[in-house]
Design a protein around this motif. Structure first.
Motif, mmCIF file in Angstrom:
data_model
loop_
_atom_site.group_PDB
_atom_site.id
_atom_site.type_symbol
_atom_site.label_atom_id
_atom_site.label_comp_id
_atom_site.label_asym_id
_atom_site.label_seq_id
_atom_site.Cartn_x
_atom_site.Cartn_y
_atom_site.Cartn_z
ATOM 1 N N ALA A 158 0.854 -1.206 0.000
ATOM 2 C CA ALA A 158 0.000 0.000 0.000
ATOM 3 C C ALA A 158 0.886 1.250 0.000
ATOM 4 C CB ALA A 158 -0.919 -0.019 1.216
ATOM 5 N N GLU A 159 1.956 1.218 0.773
ATOM 6 C CA GLU A 159 2.877 2.371 0.802
ATOM 7 C C GLU A 159 3.533 2.570 -0.563
ATOM 8 O OE1 GLU A 159 5.688 2.086 4.056
ATOM 9 O OE2 GLU A 159 3.982 2.068 5.446
ATOM 10 N N TRP A 160 3.896 1.416 -1.170
ATOM 11 C CA TRP A 160 4.540 1.480 -2.489
ATOM 12 C C TRP A 160 3.612 2.151 -3.514
ATOM 13 C CZ3 TRP A 160 7.262 -3.345 -5.081
ATOM 14 C CH2 TRP A 160 7.819 -2.957 -6.314
ATOM 15 N N VAL A 161 2.348 1.647 -3.633
ATOM 16 C CA VAL A 161 1.468 2.157 -4.690
ATOM 17 C C VAL A 161 0.924 3.558 -4.385
ATOM 18 C CG1 VAL A 161 0.809 -0.137 -5.500
ATOM 19 C CG2 VAL A 161 -0.614 0.994 -3.803
ATOM 20 N N ALA A 162 0.973 3.954 -3.107
ATOM 21 C CA ALA A 162 0.520 5.319 -2.772
ATOM 22 C C ALA A 162 1.490 6.343 -3.358
ATOM 23 C CB ALA A 162 0.428 5.476 -1.256
ATOM 24 N N GLY A 163 2.745 5.923 -3.550
ATOM 25 C CA GLY A 163 3.736 6.837 -4.126
ATOM 26 C C GLY A 163 3.927 8.058 -3.241
ATOM 27 N N PRO A 164 4.456 9.156 -3.833
ATOM 28 C CA PRO A 164 4.752 10.324 -3.001
ATOM 29 C C PRO A 164 3.507 11.158 -2.678
ATOM 30 C CG PRO A 164 5.441 10.695 -5.282
ATOM 31 C CD PRO A 164 4.890 9.312 -5.220
ATOM 32 N N ASP A 165 2.404 10.978 -3.466
ATOM 33 C CA ASP A 165 1.301 11.932 -3.323
ATOM 34 C C ASP A 165 -0.006 11.349 -2.783
ATOM 35 O OD1 ASP A 165 1.171 10.351 -5.543
ATOM 36 O OD2 ASP A 165 0.358 11.891 -6.880
ATOM 37 N N MET A 166 -0.044 10.049 -2.463
ATOM 38 C CA MET A 166 -1.307 9.463 -1.987
ATOM 39 C C MET A 166 -1.142 8.938 -0.559
ATOM 40 S SD MET A 166 -3.603 9.653 -4.298
ATOM 41 C CE MET A 166 -3.861 9.902 -6.028
ATOM 42 N N ASP A 167 -2.282 8.712 0.093
ATOM 43 C CA ASP A 167 -2.259 8.254 1.486
ATOM 44 C C ASP A 167 -2.316 6.715 1.512
ATOM 45 O OD1 ASP A 167 -2.678 7.629 4.091
ATOM 46 O OD2 ASP A 167 -4.680 8.557 4.234
ATOM 47 N N TYR A 174 -8.777 -2.413 -6.519
ATOM 48 C CA TYR A 174 -9.678 -2.031 -7.616
ATOM 49 C C TYR A 174 -10.153 -0.581 -7.492
ATOM 50 C CZ TYR A 174 -9.773 -6.938 -8.943
ATOM 51 O OH TYR A 174 -9.413 -8.198 -9.338
ATOM 52 N N ALA A 175 -9.331 0.307 -6.930
ATOM 53 C CA ALA A 175 -9.705 1.725 -6.832
ATOM 54 C C ALA A 175 -8.528 2.558 -7.328
ATOM 55 C CB ALA A 175 -10.068 2.070 -5.382
ATOM 56 N N PRO A 176 -8.399 2.700 -8.679
ATOM 57 C CA PRO A 176 -7.229 3.385 -9.237
ATOM 58 C C PRO A 176 -7.082 4.817 -8.723
ATOM 59 C CG PRO A 176 -8.847 2.829 -10.955
ATOM 60 C CD PRO A 176 -9.325 2.208 -9.695
ATOM 61 N N GLU A 177 -8.197 5.438 -8.283
ATOM 62 C CA GLU A 177 -8.123 6.820 -7.807
ATOM 63 C C GLU A 177 -7.383 6.927 -6.463
ATOM 64 O OE1 GLU A 177 -10.760 4.951 -8.051
ATOM 65 O OE2 GLU A 177 -11.910 5.034 -6.180
ATOM 66 N N THR A 178 -7.128 5.771 -5.796
ATOM 67 C CA THR A 178 -6.462 5.832 -4.484
ATOM 68 C C THR A 178 -4.952 5.580 -4.592
ATOM 69 O OG1 THR A 178 -6.772 3.470 -4.006
ATOM 70 C CG2 THR A 178 -8.559 4.959 -3.329
ATOM 71 N N VAL A 179 -4.456 5.332 -5.828
ATOM 72 C CA VAL A 179 -3.029 5.010 -5.975
ATOM 73 C C VAL A 179 -2.339 5.984 -6.933
ATOM 74 C CG1 VAL A 179 -3.423 2.556 -5.556
ATOM 75 C CG2 VAL A 179 -3.371 3.395 -7.913
ATOM 76 N N ASN A 180 -1.022 6.024 -6.830
ATOM 77 C CA ASN A 180 -0.218 6.781 -7.786
ATOM 78 C C ASN A 180 0.019 5.863 -8.993
ATOM 79 O OD1 ASN A 180 2.621 7.112 -8.959
ATOM 80 N ND2 ASN A 180 2.303 9.084 -7.945
ATOM 81 N N GLU A 181 -0.363 6.315 -10.178
ATOM 82 C CA GLU A 181 -0.391 5.430 -11.351
ATOM 83 C C GLU A 181 0.976 4.814 -11.651
ATOM 84 O OE1 GLU A 181 -2.454 7.272 -14.627
ATOM 85 O OE2 GLU A 181 -1.711 5.702 -15.967
ATOM 86 N N GLN A 182 2.007 5.645 -11.617
ATOM 87 C CA GLN A 182 3.347 5.146 -11.965
ATOM 88 C C GLN A 182 3.829 4.116 -10.927
ATOM 89 O OE1 GLN A 182 6.391 8.160 -12.325
ATOM 90 N NE2 GLN A 182 7.936 6.551 -12.605
ATOM 91 N N SER A 183 3.620 4.437 -9.650
ATOM 92 C CA SER A 183 4.046 3.500 -8.597
ATOM 93 C C SER A 183 3.266 2.184 -8.717
ATOM 94 C CB SER A 183 3.802 4.099 -7.209
ATOM 95 O OG SER A 183 4.386 5.351 -7.114
ATOM 96 N N TYR A 184 1.975 2.313 -9.043
ATOM 97 C CA TYR A 184 1.139 1.119 -9.179
ATOM 98 C C TYR A 184 1.663 0.230 -10.308
ATOM 99 C CZ TYR A 184 -2.987 -1.851 -9.526
ATOM 100 O OH TYR A 184 -3.831 -2.941 -9.547
ATOM 101 N N ASP A 185 2.034 0.855 -11.433
ATOM 102 C CA ASP A 185 2.564 0.075 -12.562
ATOM 103 C C ASP A 185 3.871 -0.623 -12.181
ATOM 104 O OD1 ASP A 185 0.436 0.817 -14.052
ATOM 105 O OD2 ASP A 185 1.487 2.393 -15.185
ATOM 106 N N GLU A 186 4.688 0.078 -11.396
ATOM 107 C CA GLU A 186 5.961 -0.543 -10.954
ATOM 108 C C GLU A 186 5.673 -1.752 -10.062
ATOM 109 O OE1 GLU A 186 8.063 2.578 -8.960
ATOM 110 O OE2 GLU A 186 8.428 3.677 -10.824
ATOM 111 N N MET A 187 4.707 -1.583 -9.159
ATOM 112 C CA MET A 187 4.368 -2.698 -8.263
ATOM 113 C C MET A 187 3.825 -3.883 -9.073
ATOM 114 S SD MET A 187 1.758 -4.443 -6.714
ATOM 115 C CE MET A 187 0.232 -3.560 -6.412
#
Ligand code: HEM
Length: 243
Positions: A158-167, A174-187
């Protein structure tokens, strides 16, 4: 050992822990195979996102029982009864190759000798099954984190996909609006080998389970060793003294 008749004797083989392990493992694997099959086909079955989350979370909860049971069995291999110990289970050690050759000769000549614990071929089969179960448990625990942010690694992912700008606390499956897109793709790129191993291993396990059932029934018929009932009672009833 107790005399039952002039020709049959009972041999205590599987201790209580090993029997509980076996049947808990059996039930968990059946449920996990079933839920895994549904997850695999969730798209075709028209499952909603909430349905997929429920399926995966249930699969993970059963997966925890499966993993704890499996880890306890690994420990039991060091402290359990003589037939449950690793030296009686793994296909290694002094005399193993000779015992295996002797069993193969017996099978070829149609004159199988009963074995108290695992036969040499049984040791090979059980070790392969343990290996695939362990791989499935280990990859499943990672996927529990990457897919539904559940323990033991859920917080980390969760910390990974939140990236620098999300909580990280607000990250939901299944809630793309809660993650940082680039971090999510890396994960997701990191997750790839785990999901492909988990999915491929599922087919190996299906084949191994089928093979295990056929092997047990065939050994039961060849050796007449009450192999199946021994996993309930702990005792084998044999006409000949086992090897
Ligand atoms: C015998 C044991 C198991 C079997 C046969 C099994 C089988 C499967 C299968 C077939 C899938 C679908 C794969 C796909 O969608 O490509 C799956 C997914 C999954 N499994 Fe397992 N599994 C087992 C154990 C576990 C364990 C122990 C855990 C975790 C504690 C776990 C966690 C997951 C998760 C989170 C998914 C979802 C991944 C996805 O998005 O598809 N599994 N499993």
């Amino acid at each position: 050992m107790s005399r039952q008749s002039t020709s049959l004797s009972e041999y205590p083989v599987w201790d209580r822990t090993t029997r509980w392990f076996h049947w808990i493992n059996f039930l968990c694997v059946i449920v996990l195979l079933f839920l895994g099959t549904v997850i695999l086909n969730a798209g075709d079955l028209g499952a909603s996102n909430d349905g997929k989350i429920l399926l995966k979370s249930t699969h993970v909860v059963v997966g925890y029982v499966f993993t704890i049971n499996l880890l306890w069995r690994l420990v039991w291999g060091f402290i359990g009864g003589p037939y449950s110990r690793w030296k009686a289970v793994l296909p290694v050690g002094r005399g193993f190759i000779a015992a295996l050759s002797s069993q193969l000769r017996d099978i070829r000549s149609g004159n199988s000798e009963p074995h108290a614990g695992h036969s040499p071929l049984g040791r090979i089969a059980v070790t392969v099954i343990f290996f695939f179960l362990l791989v499935q448990g280990a990859t499943g625990l990672v996927l529990a984190g990457t897919d539904v942010y559940m323990p033991p690694f859920g917080n980390h992912f969760a910390e990974w996909v939140a990236g620098p700008d999300m909580d990280p606390q607000a990250v939901r499956p299944y809630a793309p609006e809660t993650v940082n897109e680039q971090s999510y793709d890396e994960m997701r790129a990191f997750r790839k080998p785990f999901i492909s191993t988990h999915a491929t291993n599922y087919y190996f396990l299906l084949a191994l389970i089928l093979f295990h059932i056929i092997a047990v029934i065939s050994a039961e018929m060849r050796e007449g060793g009450s192999i199946i009932s021994a996993m309930f009672t702990g005792k084998k009833t044999l006409a000949k003294k086992p090897e």
